[in-house]
Scaffold this active site. Sequence first.
Site, PDB file in Angstrom:
ATOM      1  N   TYR A  36      -4.776  -7.403   7.646  1.00 41.62           N
ATOM      2  CA  TYR A  36      -4.880  -7.954   9.000  1.00 41.62           C
ATOM      3  C   TYR A  36      -3.702  -8.887   9.253  1.00 41.62           C
ATOM      4  O   TYR A  36      -2.559  -8.507   9.011  1.00 41.62           O
ATOM      5  CB  TYR A  36      -6.246  -8.628   9.185  1.00 41.62           C
ATOM      6  CG  TYR A  36      -6.587  -8.845  10.635  1.00 41.62           C
ATOM      7  CD1 TYR A  36      -6.570  -7.790  11.546  1.00 41.62           C
ATOM      8  CD2 TYR A  36      -6.923 -10.107  11.100  1.00 41.62           C
ATOM      9  CE1 TYR A  36      -6.870  -7.995  12.883  1.00 41.62           C
ATOM     10  CE2 TYR A  36      -7.234 -10.316  12.442  1.00 41.62           C
ATOM     11  CZ  TYR A  36      -7.195  -9.251  13.333  1.00 41.62           C
ATOM     12  OH  TYR A  36      -7.483  -9.457  14.651  1.00 41.62           O
ATOM     13  N   LYS A  58     -23.377  16.090  12.556  1.00 43.98           N
ATOM     14  CA  LYS A  58     -22.126  16.838  12.705  1.00 43.98           C
ATOM     15  C   LYS A  58     -21.001  16.126  11.963  1.00 43.98           C
ATOM     16  O   LYS A  58     -20.159  16.756  11.305  1.00 43.98           O
ATOM     17  CB  LYS A  58     -21.781  16.957  14.189  1.00 43.98           C
ATOM     18  CG  LYS A  58     -20.717  17.986  14.505  1.00 43.98           C
ATOM     19  CD  LYS A  58     -21.299  19.385  14.535  1.00 43.98           C
ATOM     20  CE  LYS A  58     -20.313  20.379  15.102  1.00 43.98           C
ATOM     21  NZ  LYS A  58     -20.944  21.660  15.395  1.00 43.98           N
TER      22      LYS A  58
END
Length: 757
Positions: free
Chosen positions: A40, A95
């Site tokens: 970060y 899925k």
Amino acid sequence: MAAKIKKNDALAYHQNPTPGKIQVVPTKKHSTQRDLSLAYSPGVAEPCLEIEKNEQDVYKYTAKGNLVAVVSNGTAVLGLGDIGPLASKPVMEGKALLFKIFADIDVFDIEVDAKNVDKFVETVKAIAPTFGGINLEDIKAPEAFEIEKRLKEELNIPVMHDDQHGTAIISAAALKNALEIANKKADEVRIVINGAGAAAISCTRLYKKLGVLKENIIMCDSKGVLRNDRTDLNEQKKEFSTDQDVHTLEDAMVNSDVLIGLSVGDIVTPKMLLSMAKNPIVFALANPNPEIGYTLAVDTRKDIIMATGRSDHPNQVNNVLGFPFIFRGALDVRSTKINEEMKMAAVHALADLAKESVPEQVNITYNKKNITFGKDYIIPKPFDLRLISEIPPAVAKAAMESGVAQQPIKDWDAYKESLIERLGTGSKLMRLITSRAKSDPKKVIFAEADQLSVLKAAQIAYDEGIAIPILLGDKTAIESLMKEIQFEGDITIIDPKSKDEEKRRNAFAEIYWRKEQRKGMTLLEAQKWMRERNYFAAMMVNENHADALVTGYTRSYPTVAKPMIELIGKIKGIRKIAATNLMLTEKGPLFLSDTAMNINPNAKELTEIARMTDKTMKMFGLTPNLAMVSFSNFGSSKSDSAVKMSEAVNYLHKFFPHVNIDGELQADFALNEKMRVEKFPFSKLQGKKVNGLIYPNLESANISYKLLKEIHSSDSIGPIIMGLQKPVHLIQLGASVDEIVNIVCIAVVDAQSRRKK
């Protein structure tokens, strides 16, 4: 037999141990302050600035290139209809799971609260920069057509509505091969499409690209044939309307060559089937019940070529054969589209793969002697591991040739190798083993069926068609527990202590006594032992009253192993039985031996353990590459522990050269091929991925598998007993329901293998 899923089981699966089916996992180190500063602020600024200068660098520095959005508004979810975006989320997560396990593609599922086409398209366009591709899912027609059309035109990443194109691609491949087998030409056949939704329209468009002529196509919806004189047809249906003098499905099927069913179950009758032309091709794809049942269809027409959407019949048209691999190929060349050329490339690749020699692992998985191209095999099996190395390259090549690939592949051999590496997760092997067990379930004794976890495992094995359970224990307790968990079916329950079993118990005791009478056994003692469930169960397997036995849930391993060794005995030539654990790791399946039986085996015993491990791995369709592991490398230590490993390897090389093994090796060198190549170029394991480790003693093997299980969350299957004359497998004290079910699968496959011999 199709899986019988109970409501409570489905809800528990989705809720526990963590709600949902997917999670985000970091791919970079994050343990130190420096790691976090790189991940970060301030380190993250550097890739941001590079991407600002060159947008294509987003693929270099972020996960975009392997990230697909599965997007739905929940308006046409499976067979549930318009249930809304929130209720569609479990399906979209499912899925996502399929994308990951079949093609190693990461997915965020996106449920959009928008039925309006403009609003839906606007939403997806706004989030598209996050993703490398968009998979549209469960959106009702006709909106689905417009949504996909606009997104394909307005985005520069691959977009595909799987409900339309997935079934189209798979069924087109099957149709291509079926026409060849039936000796029919695409431009001559008369084809009936029953169903006129998104999937049917897309399928028919693709069949035209195979050569089927529009004038030979009749499409039906719930009101009958799509005729030009009907006033209720939308633009998509008008594309396939006709002037022919046919009004009903029954009319249309007369003298037709092909029927594609994308509608509802049990709508086609034997009479309608008999009216079709010679060598009819019927794809009855309604789920769970086809337009006509498979057995009824093949009994009605012996010349039929039949496909369904079900896994329990030949020729399953399953979308999982397509979408993971199509997106894999598209992502790997940074394609801007999934165009017609790419879809047709997938069609031809699937059709061609079905004509190639089927690997032995596929034969083993489906419990077939030799699967070959023909009426019962016109499309590859979903568990064919070649799919990932064949379909994505074909799709990628088509993307390059049609000018939509932004990062062309130059080394195709290296690309195929990288695709195979993506199959590393060991859980795929367990799916193959389970599928194989279901193909020919065997009678399995559950010796502690009055324990709730054991009974739940038996219920799953029964409902899933994995095994035919025989429940041993207190009959009253078992029946009470069965009622509690709603376990119903034609289940055999046996209480070895009951009067009902007195005749069989005495017969078993007689056999046991005759075997052991010269070792001090009396008939009275034998009769006493036969009241003990493990002794009784072992005799049932011995006398072929059952095919396999699973036990050990309530007792220590040595206590359970003793009667098995006494009653069942060892395979001829085996001095000591052994155990191996199958670890399902992120890098693939890994067998560890001996994890349960031999405390400190000598060199000769280690050779037997290695040979039995080699044989067990081959039973599961794997090519064994074994390493004898130690704290030393190739003689670097002269300790007794290291020397015996070296002696065992030398013995195997001399007398059993077919066993691919080397060592002794430290575990890191055994598992890290790069290290092994650099340091020990002479090793017989060069160029091979080690998938089996033979340990110097029980202590190190047992500690290793339990560390892997707990620290790395690797699933452990076993210990798998090796060397007994019958399929007997012992579960660990207090094993989980899933662990017991996995051992049952192993026991069934073991029984299948022995029955073949």
